[in-house]
Scaffold this motif. Structure first.
Motif, PDB file in Angstrom:
ATOM      1  N   ALA A   1       0.892  -1.395  -0.038  1.00 29.59           N
ATOM      2  CA  ALA A   1      -0.290  -0.176  -0.109  1.00 29.59           C
ATOM      3  C   ALA A   1       0.757   0.982   0.164  1.00 29.59           C
ATOM      4  CB  ALA A   1      -0.946  -0.064   1.342  1.00 29.59           C
ATOM      5  N   TYR A   2       2.142   1.332   0.767  1.00 26.49           N
ATOM      6  CA  TYR A   2       2.859   2.393   0.760  1.00 26.49           C
ATOM      7  C   TYR A   2       3.604   2.636  -0.587  1.00 26.49           C
ATOM      8  CZ  TYR A   2       7.159   5.325   1.940  1.00 26.49           C
ATOM      9  OH  TYR A   2       8.102   6.083   2.069  1.00 26.49           O
ATOM     10  N   VAL A   3       3.855   1.231  -1.130  1.00 30.20           N
ATOM     11  CA  VAL A   3       4.734   1.603  -2.372  1.00 30.20           C
ATOM     12  C   VAL A   3       3.637   1.981  -3.417  1.00 30.20           C
ATOM     13  CG1 VAL A   3       5.854   0.216  -4.204  1.00 30.20           C
ATOM     14  CG2 VAL A   3       6.346  -0.202  -2.005  1.00 30.20           C
ATOM     15  N   GLY A   4       2.652   1.648  -3.256  1.00 32.45           N
ATOM     16  CA  GLY A   4       1.421   2.209  -4.256  1.00 32.45           C
ATOM     17  C   GLY A   4       1.319   3.638  -4.235  1.00 32.45           C
ATOM     18  N   ALA A   5       0.938   3.949  -3.037  1.00 29.76           N
ATOM     19  CA  ALA A   5       0.731   5.371  -2.698  1.00 29.76           C
ATOM     20  C   ALA A   5       1.868   6.311  -2.991  1.00 29.76           C
ATOM     21  CB  ALA A   5       0.431   5.617  -1.203  1.00 29.76           C
ATOM     22  N   VAL A   6       3.195   5.999  -2.942  1.00 30.23           N
ATOM     23  CA  VAL A   6       4.293   6.693  -3.370  1.00 30.23           C
ATOM     24  C   VAL A   6       4.392   6.880  -4.876  1.00 30.23           C
ATOM     25  CG1 VAL A   6       6.738   6.648  -3.556  1.00 30.23           C
ATOM     26  CG2 VAL A   6       5.850   6.236  -1.185  1.00 30.23           C
ATOM     27  N   PHE A   7       4.126   5.861  -5.689  1.00 33.33           N
ATOM     28  CA  PHE A   7       4.192   5.792  -7.063  1.00 33.33           C
ATOM     29  C   PHE A   7       2.824   6.691  -7.755  1.00 33.33           C
ATOM     30  CE2 PHE A   7       7.178   2.242  -7.335  1.00 33.33           C
ATOM     31  CZ  PHE A   7       7.905   2.564  -8.505  1.00 33.33           C
ATOM     32  N   ALA A   8       1.723   6.533  -6.718  1.00 34.22           N
ATOM     33  CA  ALA A   8       0.595   7.428  -7.420  1.00 34.22           C
ATOM     34  C   ALA A   8       0.913   8.811  -6.977  1.00 34.22           C
ATOM     35  CB  ALA A   8      -0.560   6.754  -6.657  1.00 34.22           C
ATOM     36  N   ALA A   9       1.438   9.223  -5.990  1.00 36.55           N
ATOM     37  CA  ALA A   9       1.727  10.613  -5.681  1.00 36.55           C
ATOM     38  C   ALA A   9       2.807  11.160  -6.791  1.00 36.55           C
ATOM     39  CB  ALA A   9       2.119  10.666  -4.126  1.00 36.55           C
ATOM     40  N   THR A  10       3.657  10.508  -6.908  1.00 38.30           N
ATOM     41  CA  THR A  10       4.765  10.764  -7.933  1.00 38.30           C
ATOM     42  C   THR A  10       4.208  11.076  -9.370  1.00 38.30           C
ATOM     43  OG1 THR A  10       6.513   9.715  -6.573  1.00 38.30           O
ATOM     44  CG2 THR A  10       6.866  10.389  -8.986  1.00 38.30           C
ATOM     45  N   ARG A  11       3.288  10.339  -9.680  1.00 36.50           N
ATOM     46  CA  ARG A  11       2.651  10.353 -11.116  1.00 36.50           C
ATOM     47  C   ARG A  11       1.550  11.654 -11.081  1.00 36.50           C
ATOM     48  NH1 ARG A  11       1.336   7.772 -15.757  1.00 36.50           N
ATOM     49  NH2 ARG A  11       0.281   9.465 -16.973  1.00 36.50           N
ATOM     50  N   THR A  12       1.134  11.999  -9.701  1.00 40.20           N
ATOM     51  CA  THR A  12      -0.027  13.066  -9.719  1.00 40.20           C
ATOM     52  C   THR A  12       1.044  14.300  -9.718  1.00 40.20           C
ATOM     53  OG1 THR A  12      -1.519  11.633  -8.340  1.00 40.20           O
ATOM     54  CG2 THR A  12      -1.508  14.200  -8.286  1.00 40.20           C
ATOM     55  N   TRP A  13       2.102  14.328  -8.929  1.00 44.74           N
ATOM     56  CA  TRP A  13       2.870  15.475  -9.190  1.00 44.74           C
ATOM     57  C   TRP A  13       3.351  15.724 -10.443  1.00 44.74           C
ATOM     58  CZ3 TRP A  13       8.263  15.434 -10.041  1.00 44.74           C
ATOM     59  CH2 TRP A  13       8.915  16.737 -10.001  1.00 44.74           C
ATOM     60  N   LEU A  14       3.832  14.522 -11.348  1.00 47.04           N
ATOM     61  CA  LEU A  14       4.534  14.716 -12.438  1.00 47.04           C
ATOM     62  C   LEU A  14       3.578  15.210 -13.555  1.00 47.04           C
ATOM     63  CD1 LEU A  14       6.697  11.745 -12.911  1.00 47.04           C
ATOM     64  CD2 LEU A  14       7.558  13.984 -12.896  1.00 47.04           C
ATOM     65  N   ASP A  15       2.335  14.937 -13.412  1.00 47.58           N
ATOM     66  CA  ASP A  15       1.176  15.472 -14.210  1.00 47.58           C
ATOM     67  C   ASP A  15       0.882  16.745 -14.304  1.00 47.58           C
ATOM     68  OD1 ASP A  15       0.542  12.678 -15.136  1.00 47.58           O
ATOM     69  OD2 ASP A  15      -1.126  12.314 -13.953  1.00 47.58           O
ATOM     70  N   ASP A  16       1.401  17.220 -12.855  1.00 48.90           N
ATOM     71  CA  ASP A  16       0.960  18.796 -12.949  1.00 48.90           C
ATOM     72  C   ASP A  16       2.301  19.648 -12.854  1.00 48.90           C
ATOM     73  OD1 ASP A  16      -1.717  18.305 -12.361  1.00 48.90           O
ATOM     74  OD2 ASP A  16      -1.326  17.978 -10.120  1.00 48.90           O
ATOM     75  N   VAL A  17       3.479  19.282 -13.137  1.00 46.72           N
ATOM     76  CA  VAL A  17       4.606  20.057 -13.005  1.00 46.72           C
ATOM     77  C   VAL A  17       4.744  20.446 -14.213  1.00 46.72           C
ATOM     78  CG1 VAL A  17       6.210  17.981 -13.254  1.00 46.72           C
ATOM     79  CG2 VAL A  17       6.825  20.013 -11.767  1.00 46.72           C
ATOM     80  N   GLY A  18       5.432  21.685 -14.293  1.00 49.35           N
ATOM     81  CA  GLY A  18       5.895  22.490 -15.580  1.00 49.35           C
ATOM     82  C   GLY A  18       7.507  22.272 -15.600  1.00 49.35           C
ATOM     83  N   THR A  19       7.757  22.099 -16.950  1.00 52.20           N
ATOM     84  CA  THR A  19       8.886  21.611 -17.283  1.00 52.20           C
ATOM     85  C   THR A  19      10.173  22.899 -16.725  1.00 52.20           C
ATOM     86  OG1 THR A  19       8.279  20.590 -19.203  1.00 52.20           O
ATOM     87  CG2 THR A  19      10.529  21.100 -19.201  1.00 52.20           C
ATOM     88  N   MET A  20       9.698  24.079 -16.733  1.00 51.00           N
ATOM     89  CA  MET A  20      10.504  25.183 -16.041  1.00 51.00           C
ATOM     90  C   MET A  20      10.909  24.780 -14.737  1.00 51.00           C
ATOM     91  SD  MET A  20       9.312  28.378 -18.084  1.00 51.00           S
ATOM     92  CE  MET A  20       9.460  29.581 -16.524  1.00 51.00           C
ATOM     93  N   ALA A  21       9.829  24.247 -13.871  1.00 48.71           N
ATOM     94  CA  ALA A  21      10.123  23.918 -12.555  1.00 48.71           C
ATOM     95  C   ALA A  21      11.327  22.713 -12.109  1.00 48.71           C
ATOM     96  CB  ALA A  21       8.922  23.315 -11.887  1.00 48.71           C
ATOM     97  N   LEU A  22      11.748  21.819 -13.293  1.00 47.05           N
ATOM     98  CA  LEU A  22      12.542  21.282 -13.425  1.00 47.05           C
ATOM     99  C   LEU A  22      14.018  21.830 -12.991  1.00 47.05           C
ATOM    100  CD1 LEU A  22      11.520  18.673 -16.115  1.00 47.05           C
ATOM    101  CD2 LEU A  22      11.178  18.375 -13.474  1.00 47.05           C
ATOM    102  N   ASP A  23      14.236  23.126 -13.341  1.00 49.03           N
ATOM    103  CA  ASP A  23      15.856  23.599 -13.431  1.00 49.03           C
ATOM    104  C   ASP A  23      15.934  24.382 -11.755  1.00 49.03           C
ATOM    105  OD1 ASP A  23      16.796  23.136 -15.564  1.00 49.03           O
ATOM    106  OD2 ASP A  23      15.454  24.494 -16.531  1.00 49.03           O
ATOM    107  N   THR A  24      14.802  24.209 -10.928  1.00 51.75           N
ATOM    108  CA  THR A  24      14.902  25.042  -9.594  1.00 51.75           C
ATOM    109  C   THR A  24      15.716  24.133  -8.618  1.00 51.75           C
ATOM    110  OG1 THR A  24      12.778  23.986  -8.685  1.00 51.75           O
ATOM    111  CG2 THR A  24      12.683  25.923  -9.893  1.00 51.75           C
ATOM    112  N   VAL A  25      16.500  24.612  -7.680  1.00 48.03           N
ATOM    113  CA  VAL A  25      17.229  23.738  -6.849  1.00 48.03           C
ATOM    114  C   VAL A  25      16.373  23.930  -5.435  1.00 48.03           C
ATOM    115  CG1 VAL A  25      19.508  23.804  -5.733  1.00 48.03           C
ATOM    116  CG2 VAL A  25      19.240  24.365  -8.231  1.00 48.03           C
TER     117      VAL A  25
END
Length: 190
Positions: free
Chosen positions: A105-129
């Motif tokens: 359940a934890y592993v599944g929740a982590v993959f789902a949360a990562t996918r949700t974040w990736l669906d919403d993140v803009g490419t420009m955010a990838l350069d932030t530190v």
């Protein structure tokens, strides 16, 4: 193909290889075995992959407590150190007693949360530190003295690096290790 699609597809390949090539093949009761009298069990690899991905997305990038905080009771890790499951070397006192349904359940929740974040993140955010070291301390209770190697490795890295290594590259590496464990159990489907 744009870079965003590539990232999403690569994350999905980590997840699908883990679930389709390991978890669907190895009987659940064998996930705690350390084959060949050592090495990592599949249970440890699951926890390890999830902990790193969780810390990278929830904590380092998004500045939230890791999902691990909400799952630690179900995982039976209330008394474990905040760094439980992060080290490459398996701690049998941690992974040997994990309720495997809660781990999945934890592993599944982590993959789902990562996918949700990736669906919403803009490419420009990838350069932030991000202030990764500060966030690991403040949001995940991971002191520099406890996991200095993690702070050194992740500090001053841009978001794209956190996606490239802790989320995708690290995941692929340990899924490959889990496939090797499966094979050494004599369960290769090939």
């Amino acid at each position: 193909m744009n870079v965003h699609s590539w990232i999403v597809n690569d994350l999905e390949s980590v997840r699908s290889k883990l679930y389709d090539s390991v978890l669907s093949v190895v009987p659940t009761q064998r996930w705690v075995e350390q084959v060949d009298n050592g090495g990592s069990s599949i249970a440890h690899l699951l926890l390890h992959i999830a902990r790193h991905q969780d810390l990278a997305v929830a904590t380092a990038i998004r500045n939230h407590p890791p999902l691990f905080v909400a799952h630690r009771t179900a995982l039976g890790l209330d008394d474990a150190r905040p760094s439980a499951g992060l080290a490459e070397r398996e701690d049998p006192s941690v992974s040997g007693s994990l309720p495997l349904d809660s781990l999945l359940a934890y592993v599944g929740a982590v993959f789902a949360a990562t996918r949700t974040w990736l669906d919403d993140v803009g490419t420009m955010a990838l350069d932030t530190v991000p202030d990764t070291s500060g966030r690991l301390v403040d949001k995940a209770a991971l002191a520099v003295d406890d996991v200095d190697w993690l702070h050194r490795m992740w500090t001053d890295k841009p978001v794209w690096w956190l996606v490239q290594w802790p989320i995708i590259g690290h995941g692929h590496a340990h899924v490959g290790e889990a496939i090797s464990v499966r094979n050494r159990m004599g369960l290769s489907p090939f």
